[in-house]
Each structure stands twice: as structure tokens, then as C-alpha cells.
Scaffold this motif. Structure first.
Motif, PDB file in Angstrom:
ATOM      1  N   SER A  20      74.106  75.471 -36.364  1.00 25.44           N
ATOM      2  CA  SER A  20      73.028  75.361 -35.390  1.00 25.44           C
ATOM      3  C   SER A  20      72.165  74.142 -35.673  1.00 25.44           C
ATOM      4  O   SER A  20      71.577  74.017 -36.739  1.00 25.44           O
ATOM      5  CB  SER A  20      72.169  76.638 -35.442  1.00 25.44           C
ATOM      6  N   ARG A  22      69.407  73.426 -34.147  1.00 25.68           N
ATOM      7  CA  ARG A  22      68.009  73.852 -34.137  1.00 25.68           C
ATOM      8  C   ARG A  22      67.587  74.391 -35.517  1.00 25.68           C
ATOM      9  O   ARG A  22      66.521  74.076 -36.011  1.00 25.68           O
ATOM     10  CB  ARG A  22      67.806  74.915 -33.070  1.00 25.68           C
ATOM     11  N   GLN A  25      67.383  71.450 -37.952  1.00 22.07           N
ATOM     12  CA  GLN A  25      66.166  70.679 -37.707  1.00 22.07           C
ATOM     13  C   GLN A  25      64.932  71.427 -38.219  1.00 22.07           C
ATOM     14  O   GLN A  25      64.027  70.831 -38.800  1.00 22.07           O
ATOM     15  CB  GLN A  25      66.031  70.405 -36.216  1.00 22.07           C
ATOM     16  N   SER A  26      64.911  72.738 -38.032  1.00 18.33           N
ATOM     17  CA  SER A  26      63.775  73.538 -38.497  1.00 18.33           C
ATOM     18  C   SER A  26      63.662  73.499 -40.012  1.00 18.33           C
ATOM     19  O   SER A  26      62.562  73.387 -40.575  1.00 18.33           O
ATOM     20  CB  SER A  26      63.915  74.988 -38.028  1.00 18.33           C
TER      21      SER A  26
END
Length: 214
Positions: A20, A22, A25-26
Motif C-alpha cells: 500500500s 498510502r 507514505q504514512s
């Protein structure tokens, strides 16, 4: 980040490993955010430590030697005559935060205020360069300042006392000048560890207010 192919990135090819994006990046944002928070915290602690030890203290600590083995008058007087020594003074351990003794004052409105009590010798504040913002410091020629000379357990009555600005406000005086000359009822704790007791509450005069210092 270690899964990126540098060669492909330099060629302008967008390569995203599996998983993922996302979440990845988190996690990166979280790591950098944690790093920034740690840096800010470290700098803040460093600045606060310097402030407490140097700027707020405002005392010439590099010129003062403190010895915590008791302070007979003969030792104090001998130390004062050592070449290069400008002054010597004694104090209780409470004044140097080696231990803690409390005193209970009766404020203007009648409620009880507990504070740290610290017996000090004549010249103690002068040695540290502390000057009163109102009133005076202890003086050897003022008998009311020297009631504890024979020892806390043997003293009859309370000596005159000095407070800092915060203590003056806690006693109900908004202005240091207003506190000087006032009489307050207070009791002190005496005795050795394990056998401490409060003395009878008695009145004595507040003769000076000093600035807050660490």
C-alpha cells in the motif's frame, strides 16, 4: 524507501514496490515527524537546562565552592582567611536542597501556607550576590535575626525571616514593599530525621524580600 531502484528513478521511471502506497507514505511521514519532534524536544531541554543553570540562576557559581560536611563557626572563620577566599558563610542543608524542612505560615486571610524553610548564616545572601528587592538582609548586630544561633531545638521564639517574591505573594502581599515590617505567625520543624516535630507557632517580623532564584 530501500526498495526503490535508484537506476530506474534516475531514468525518470516511476517504480513503486508492492504494498500500500498510502501506508508507506504514512510511515515515512510518521518517521520524519518523530525525528523532528525529538530534535525540537532535545533543543528545548538543552535551552531550558542552560536557562536554569546559568541565565535564571544569575549566581556566580563558577566562583563558589560548596562543601556539605557541616559548618562549625571555626571552620567558616578559618576558610574565610584562606588567601584568595573573599567570603565564607554557613547554611542549613535545606538552603542547598540537600534536605527539606517545612515551615507553616499563617497568611493574611488566615489560611495556612506551607513553604520550604532554610536557616542561613549572616553573609549567605551576600556571598551569592543576592540583593533584597525590599527591606534588608540578616545582620549580625540585630539580635532578632540570631535567635537560632544556639540551635533550633533550644531557640525560644521565632527569629525574623526573609522570603522570596513568590512566598510574599503566597502570604497575600502583592507588593514586596508591603510585606516588609509585617509580622506573621509561623512554626518550623525541628529535630533529627525520624524525630522531627513542629515548634509552637509564634509571631516574628518579615524583614526582607529577595528575588526568586534557583
Amino acid at each position: 524507501l530501500s526498495m526503490f531502484h535508484p537506476g530506474a528513478v534516475l531514468k525518470g521511471v516511476v517504480f513503486l514496490p508492492g504494498g500500500s502506497g498510502r501506508l508507506r507514505q504514512s510511515l515515512v511521514i510518521f518517521q520524519f515527524g518523530t525525528l523532528i519532534a525529538l530534535i525540537v524536544s532535545t533543543m528545548t531541554i538543552q535551552h531550558q537546562t542552560e536557562y536554569a543553570m546559568r541565565d535564571r540562576l544569575r549566581l556566580p557559581t563558577e566562583q563558589i565552592f560548596v562543601e556539605g560536611v557541616g559548618c562549625p563557626a571555626a571552620f567558616r572563620d578559618t576558610a574565610a582567611h584562606i588567601p584568595g577566599v573573599l567570603a565564607a558563610s554557613c547554611s542549613s542543608g535545606s538552603a542547598l536542597t540537600y534536605d527539606r524542612f517545612s515551615v507553616n505560615f499563617e497568611a493574611k486571610d488566615g489560611h495556612s501556607v506551607s513553604m520550604r524553610g532554610a536557616g542561613v548564616d549572616f553573609g549567605f545572601f551576600e556571598l551569592f550576590g543576592v540583593k533584597p528587592v525590599a527591606g534588608r538582609l540578616f545582620a549580625a548586630d540585630r539580635g532578632e535575626d540570631d535567635l537560632l544561633h544556639t540551635g533550633q531545638d533550644k531557640a525560644v521564639g521565632n527569629p525574623s525571616f526573609i522570603v522570596n517574591e513568590t512566598a510574599a505573594r503566597a502570604l497575600g502581599y502583592a507588593d514586596p514593599e508591603a510585606a516588609v515590617g509585617q509580622y506573621r505567625i509561623w512554626s518550623r520543624i525541628t529535630g533529627a530525621t525520624g524525630n522531627m516535630k513542629n515548634t509552637q507557632a509564634q509571631s516574628s517580623q518579615l524583614i526582607g524580600v529577595i528575588p526568586d532564584f534557583s
